[in-house]
Scaffold this active site. Structure first.
Site, short mmCIF file in Angstrom:
data_model
loop_
_atom_site.label_atom_id
_atom_site.label_comp_id
_atom_site.label_asym_id
_atom_site.label_seq_id
_atom_site.Cartn_x
_atom_site.Cartn_y
_atom_site.Cartn_z
N CYS A 1 45.83 28.62 -15.68
CA CYS A 1 45.52 27.24 -15.99
C CYS A 1 46.73 26.60 -16.67
O CYS A 1 47.65 27.28 -17.07
CB CYS A 1 44.34 27.15 -16.93
SG CYS A 1 42.89 28.01 -16.33
N ARG B 1 51.15 25.59 -10.73
CA ARG B 1 50.44 26.74 -11.28
C ARG B 1 49.07 26.87 -10.62
O ARG B 1 48.33 27.80 -10.92
CB ARG B 1 50.26 26.59 -12.79
CG ARG B 1 51.56 26.60 -13.57
CD ARG B 1 51.35 26.18 -15.02
NE ARG B 1 50.75 27.24 -15.81
CZ ARG B 1 51.43 28.12 -16.52
NH1 ARG B 1 52.73 28.09 -16.51
NH2 ARG B 1 50.82 29.02 -17.23
N TRP C 1 42.83 26.66 -12.42
CA TRP C 1 42.95 27.39 -11.14
C TRP C 1 42.06 28.60 -11.33
O TRP C 1 42.42 29.56 -12.01
CB TRP C 1 44.41 27.76 -10.90
CG TRP C 1 44.68 28.81 -9.86
CD1 TRP C 1 44.83 30.15 -10.08
CD2 TRP C 1 44.90 28.63 -8.45
NE1 TRP C 1 45.12 30.79 -8.91
CE2 TRP C 1 45.16 29.89 -7.89
CE3 TRP C 1 44.89 27.52 -7.61
CZ2 TRP C 1 45.42 30.09 -6.54
CZ3 TRP C 1 45.16 27.71 -6.25
CH2 TRP C 1 45.41 28.98 -5.74
N ASN D 1 43.45 27.88 -22.38
CA ASN D 1 43.96 28.72 -21.31
C ASN D 1 43.94 30.14 -21.87
O ASN D 1 44.52 30.39 -22.91
CB ASN D 1 45.39 28.25 -20.97
CG ASN D 1 46.07 29.12 -19.93
OD1 ASN D 1 45.42 29.90 -19.23
ND2 ASN D 1 47.37 28.97 -19.84
N GLY D 2 43.22 31.05 -21.20
CA GLY D 2 43.14 32.42 -21.72
C GLY D 2 41.72 32.95 -21.56
O GLY D 2 40.93 32.41 -20.79
N GLU E 1 55.61 35.30 14.57
CA GLU E 1 55.74 34.73 13.24
C GLU E 1 57.22 34.51 12.90
O GLU E 1 57.59 33.49 12.32
CB GLU E 1 55.07 35.66 12.21
CG GLU E 1 55.28 35.31 10.75
CD GLU E 1 54.74 33.96 10.34
OE1 GLU E 1 54.03 33.32 11.13
OE2 GLU E 1 55.05 33.52 9.22
N LYS F 1 58.78 30.89 11.87
CA LYS F 1 59.53 30.62 10.63
C LYS F 1 60.85 29.93 10.97
O LYS F 1 61.26 28.99 10.32
CB LYS F 1 59.82 31.92 9.85
CG LYS F 1 58.65 32.49 9.11
CD LYS F 1 58.29 31.73 7.86
CE LYS F 1 57.13 30.82 7.99
NZ LYS F 1 55.84 31.11 8.37
N GLU G 1 60.26 26.32 12.04
CA GLU G 1 59.81 25.45 10.95
C GLU G 1 60.96 24.98 10.07
O GLU G 1 61.01 23.82 9.69
CB GLU G 1 58.82 26.21 10.04
CG GLU G 1 57.43 26.27 10.54
CD GLU G 1 56.53 27.03 9.57
OE1 GLU G 1 55.54 26.45 9.13
OE2 GLU G 1 56.82 28.20 9.25
N HIS H 1 59.27 38.09 33.14
CA HIS H 1 58.39 37.22 33.92
C HIS H 1 58.71 35.75 33.68
O HIS H 1 57.80 34.93 33.64
CB HIS H 1 56.93 37.52 33.61
CG HIS H 1 56.52 38.93 33.94
ND1 HIS H 1 56.46 39.40 35.22
CD2 HIS H 1 56.20 39.98 33.15
CE1 HIS H 1 56.10 40.67 35.21
NE2 HIS H 1 55.95 41.05 33.95
N LYS I 1 51.96 21.08 3.89
CA LYS I 1 51.56 22.41 3.46
C LYS I 1 50.19 22.78 4.01
O LYS I 1 49.97 23.86 4.52
CB LYS I 1 51.56 22.46 1.93
CG LYS I 1 51.19 23.81 1.34
CD LYS I 1 52.28 24.84 1.60
CE LYS I 1 51.79 26.24 1.36
NZ LYS I 1 52.58 27.23 2.08
#
Lengths: 396, 596
Positions: B2, B27, B71, B97-98, B469, B473, B476, B492, B591
């Protein structure tokens, strides 16, 4: 106050441990050496820290990030060519705003060491300690509390006082070091030597714990000296019939199966599978994702992440690097012995063996005290090992 | 993880807090809130991004306040559980936070004293404790409250009709920013750098009182201490990248940790992991888009190999057009953000068709976790770079876990094999580290792509989707047209496109596909294309055909898709660097794609 930490070097004398990481990232008590240093700095209120990085800097940066998880703000400065410690310091010449502490990133120190230095008053100050083997370090001669002479690794040491490589400097020293480096004096001791009178370098002897790992076995001692956590801290799952005594810390996702006997100080990381019926004695550090099978005995050892030890093994005062697989009934016993480092023979007190990363050791292998097995070796069943075994060897 | 922020000064506190919270968004976030002192306290909170909070905020005139971004790592995010929390009389508000370890006993104690709780969180006990111990001085009340508490915290408390913020820290980050006639607090420096570069770091066990004019710090014994101000010499962007040139590189290097985290969450309970339908699984589908689709393709090979269950992989956006009669008992949906619109739609479609849906995602409490019947979380942490790296390899790990679970439950894999698979899985983080150690050798392949307009990536078996993949990458972030092919497909058609300006990247690891790969590569070498080969450490033959060899550390063949993917990420990164591309924010891409 600010601090500059030197963390660019290889640590080649630590072979085979130097292959998987730079020396500063060697885990002691499951934390890299450098993290112990950052913690000591932060505990003394020094949070604005520059780390001079070079060899494998990605590993260091990925671990520490911007420093906020450690209560510090960290700036990284790259030393492109690893020419020497004085050269490394001058890479950070624009960093200090005033007085700064300079320290090597590969010695484990207790917060007390830095308190001693700071309490010693205004710069310039060198922090010294007493050593049983001074000729391996920079030997210091004091005259009325002032440093007269620093001799790097002399044949015969005049005193038992050595430089810890930790200094409190004022900003002006940076220019002197730049001058020395321009003249080709790349090491810190030789660069400082001509200016000892100009900068009036005080020598302070610390009472705190300071350890340097030069050879791989040193890490075993270092681990026993620094792993003294207080109380139990259990995040993993402990099955019934497990005995935990003293300070034992067990990470998340780890399972300790029934019948295990664990006496602290012991730290076990995350995601491990230990037992049933495994005995672990102090002082032992086990990293993340380690598997230890039934009826194995481990004492005074370091076992790093991803390794597995099969059943009925004996691991005494030994160091097992990451991703090592050890077959059943294999014995790594410890005693007083001789260890070989390059051309030197070193007398070791109660030490087992050191196994490099990614090595596979078969069943019923007898590994004599003082043995160092390199990285990526294959040791076949029933082998008997002593002295040093090069990287990627196959032994029958 | 957090984040907390606080402000006391002369600006509009709500504006400052919103900006600071945005800086902490990296975060992670699933809810956010703030409490502003405007005479009385005004508390506003909302689930979702910071902009969701912004949209519900009225104009707030207060000049002192605290804020929080959450989070969730466990439990569902909701408005009710988000910070700040009020005391029941509304006089105090607190962010934290904790973890409070003994909150259950504190809670029942407080309830016995008549306190009514509004949420299920551990944090809420703190604010009630502060209220309970309040005499005349907020700082004293906080210190007294913390005596009852066992756990870790970084916390901030405000009180009505006061411009003081009281903070405390133990084993969680908290910094104080010093300004002129205004002061700040935050979980890390990045939240403050827009306003001040002078910060004070608090030590464990310390408390502090922050007002517009003054920062007073107290040691654990309550004695005021002097603390030096540190000057931060870098910018926000630099700070968050922790010494790396780009977020993408930082995230690539974070993979040993993120892979290990994901393994640790599931490995112990793998045998009993409750994510599968109760019915027998004869066949299954994996639905995903983009990078997640490639992970799904790897998953197909792995699941089929380990469990013998037939797997179909489909693009999530095409699933709705597939025949409805062909039903599958299990449908796996892979989405990093958990918000990908195409995958969400596919999930709903599968639910309607009566399939058991299983989501693999990185965000706790995201939409897909509510839509799907069961969830496997990847624990990669927040990812900032648009090109996915650490979330991809974490998805692969989740798929290995799933494959092992399926194989164990249909008895294709016994105890002994499962144990040895677990052992290999535990070695994976170090093997990824070993690939990262070779980053500089991988850089040397980048010049072959300097002038290239297109490139081909080939592999066989489970390494084929990995090459898809790799090609993605490269596309992108370097804007080179790149295609991944199963090596056998080259003849082919695509062979016609190969020439001296078209590099070929080939995965020729020492497994049962090696001989066939080598003959495919030799065919291409004859066309004069530069050949970049990913080969094992002991392979001596590769150098005779390849222009550049990237050496891969030895790894259990079933896990080669992970180590190869990391090498290909580094390759794509270095090519983009070589060509001077904006790596973290490629043109036209977002994103998380929340439109269909």
């Amino acid at each position: 106050m600010q601090a500059i930490v030197l963390a660019a070097g290889h640590g080649t004398r630590l072979w085979p441990l130097s292959e998987a990481r730079p020396k500063v990232m060697m885990p002691i008590g499951n934390k890299p050496i450098l993290e112990h240093i950052i913690n000591s700095l932060v505990a003394n209120g020094i949070t604005d820290i520059a780390i001079v990085v070079g060899y494998r800097r990605g590993l260091i940066q990925a671990h520490f990030g911007d420093g906020s998880d450690f209560g510090a703000s960290i700036t990284y400065i790259e030393q492109m060519r690893l020419l020497g410690t004085a050269h490394a310091v001058t890479m950070a010449k624009d960093f200090p705003a005033g007085d700064f502490i300079l320290l090597p990133g590969d010695n484990v120190i207790s917060p007390q060491v830095l308190s001693d230095l700071i309490a010693g008053g205004p710069p310039n100050t060198a922090l010294l300690t007493r050593s049983m083997t001074p000729s391996k370090y920079g030997v210091v001669e004091l005259d009325d509390g002032m440093v007269e002479n620093i001799t790097e690794k002399p044949n015969v040491a005049e005193t038992c006082l050595i430089s810890t490589g930790i200094f409190l400097f004022d900003k002006g020293v940076m220019q002197l070091l730049e001058k020395a480096v321009a003249e080709g004096n790349m090491g810190l001791s030789e660069a400082l030597q001509p200016f000892l009178n100009t900068i009036r370098l005080k020598g302070i002897i610390t009472s705190g714990t300071w350890c340097d790992a030069i050879y791989p076995w040193d890490a075993i001692d270092m681990n026993s000296r620094f792993l003294t956590s207080s109380g139990q801290d259990i995040a993993g799952r402990i099955e019934s019939g497990v005995l935990l005594k003293g300070p034992v810390s067990i990470g998340e996702g780890t399972r300790i199966r029934s019948g295990c006997h664990i006496e602290g100080p012991v730290i076990i990381g995350k995601g491990c599978d230990i037992g049933p019926n495994v005995t672990i004695f102090p002082v032992t550090s086990i990293g993340d994702n380690v598997t230890v099978s039934p009826f194995t005995f481990i004492s005074g050892s370091l076992i790093m992440s991803g390794s597995s030890i099969s059943s009925h093994c004996h691991v005494g005062r030994s160091l097992i690097d990451g991703n090592v697989r050890i077959g059943p009934n294999t014995c790594l016993s410890s005693s007083s012995c001789l260890g070989r480092a390059r051309d030197e023979l070193i007398a070791l007190k109660d030490i087992g063996s050191v196994i490099g990363s990614n090595t596979v050791v078969g069943a019923c292998v007898n590994i004599q005290p003082g043995t160092v097995v390199g990285n990526g070796c294959r040791i076949n069943d029933g082998a008997r090992l002593r002295e040093n075994i090069n990287d990627r060897s196959e032994v029958y | 993880m957090c984040g907390i922020v606080g402000y006391s000064g002369s600006r509009l506190a709500s504006k400052v807090l919103l900006e600071s919270l945005r800086r902490l968004e990296y975060r992670g976030y699933d809810s956010a809130g703030m409490a502003i002192v405007n005479g009385r306290l005004e508390v506003h909170k909302e689930k979702g991004e910071i902009s969701a909070l912004e949209s519900i905020l009225p104009h707030l005139d207060g000049r002192t306040g605290i804020g929080h971004t959450r989070w969730a790592t466990c439990g569902e995010p909701s408005k009710r559980n988000s910070h700040p929390f009020n005391s029941h009389d509304g006089r105090f508000a607190l962010v934290h936070n904790g973890i409070i370890e003994n909150y259950i006993s504190l809670r029942s104690q407080l309830q016995a004293e008549g306190v009514i709780f509004q949420s299920d969180t551990d944090t809420e006990v703190l604010v009630h404790l502060v209220r309970k111990y309040y005499g005349e001085d907020l700082h004293a009340a906080v210190r007294r409250a913390l005596e009852d508490v066992r756990g870790t915290y970084a916390l901030a408390v405000v009180e009505e009709f006061s411009d003081d913020i009281v903070v405390a820290r133990k084993e969680n980050p908290l910094v104080i920013g010093a300004g002129m006639g205004e002061n700040f607090i935050a979980s890390d420096v990045t939240a403050l750098l827009d306003y001040t570069s002078e910060v004070i770091y608090m030590h464990d066990g310390e408390t502090a009182v922050i007002s517009p004019q003054k920062i007073s710090i107290y040691d654990p014994g309550g004695v005021e201490v002097e603390r030096e101000v540190s000057k931060i010499g870098w910018t926000v962007e630099e700070a968050r990248k922790g010494g790396f040139e780009h977020f993408m590189l930082k995230e690539i290097f974070d993979q040993p940790r993120s892979i290990s985290e994901t393994i640790i969450r599931y490995i112990d309970d793998l045998e009993t992991l409750d994510v599968l339908p109760s019915s027998k699984i004869g066949g299954m589908k994996i639905l995903a888009c983009g990078t997640s689709f490639n992970a799904g393709m790897v998953g197909k090979y792995i699941i089929e190999e380990l469990s013998g269950i037939t797997v179909q992989v489909e693009l999530a956006s095409e699933y709705r057009y597939s025949t409805k009669t062909n039903q599958c008992p299990l449908v796996v949906l892979i989405t990093q953000s958990g918000e990908t619109a195409d995958t969400l739609a596919a999930c709903r479609e599968a639910n309607e068709r009566g399939c058991h849906t299983l989501a693999i995602t990185n965000v706790v409490g995201s939409s897909i976790t509510r839509e799907a019947d069961s969830v496997l979380m990847t624990h990669a942490g927040p990812e900032i770079s648009v090109a996915a790296t650490k979330t991809y390899t974490a998805q692969l790990v989740a798929l290995y876990i799933l494959a092992a679970r399926l194989a164990y439950s249909n008895r294709s894999m016994g105890e002994e094999n499962l144990r040895s698979l677990k052992k290999s899985l535990r070695e994976l983080p170090n093997q990824v580290s070993a690939v990262l150690d070779r980053a500089s050798a991988i850089n040397l392949a980048a010049p072959y792509f300097r002038e290239a307009r297109s490139a081909f990536f080939i592999g066989r078996n489970r390494n084929f989707p990995t090459m898809l993949e790799g090609a993605l990458k490269l596309k992108e972030i370097s804007y080179i047209h790149a295609e991944g092919y199963a090596a056998g497909e080259l003849k082919h058609g695509p062979l016609a496109l190969l020439d001296a300006n078209t590099p070929l990247v080939a995965a020729c690891l020492e497994d049962h596909t090696y001989d066939k790969m080598m003959s495919n590569v030799s065919e291409v070498a004859a066309r004069g294309s530069p050949i970049i080969m990913l080969a094992g450490d002991n392979d001596t033959e590769c150098e005779t055909v390849a222009d550049h060899v990237i050496r891969m550390p030895p790894v259990d063949p079933i896990f080669s898709p992970v180590t190869l993917a990391v090498a290909l990420q580094l390759l794509a990164y270095n090519v983009a660097l070589e060509r001077g591309m904006p790596i973290d924010k490629p043109r036209n891409l977002a994103k998380s794609v929340t439109v269909e």
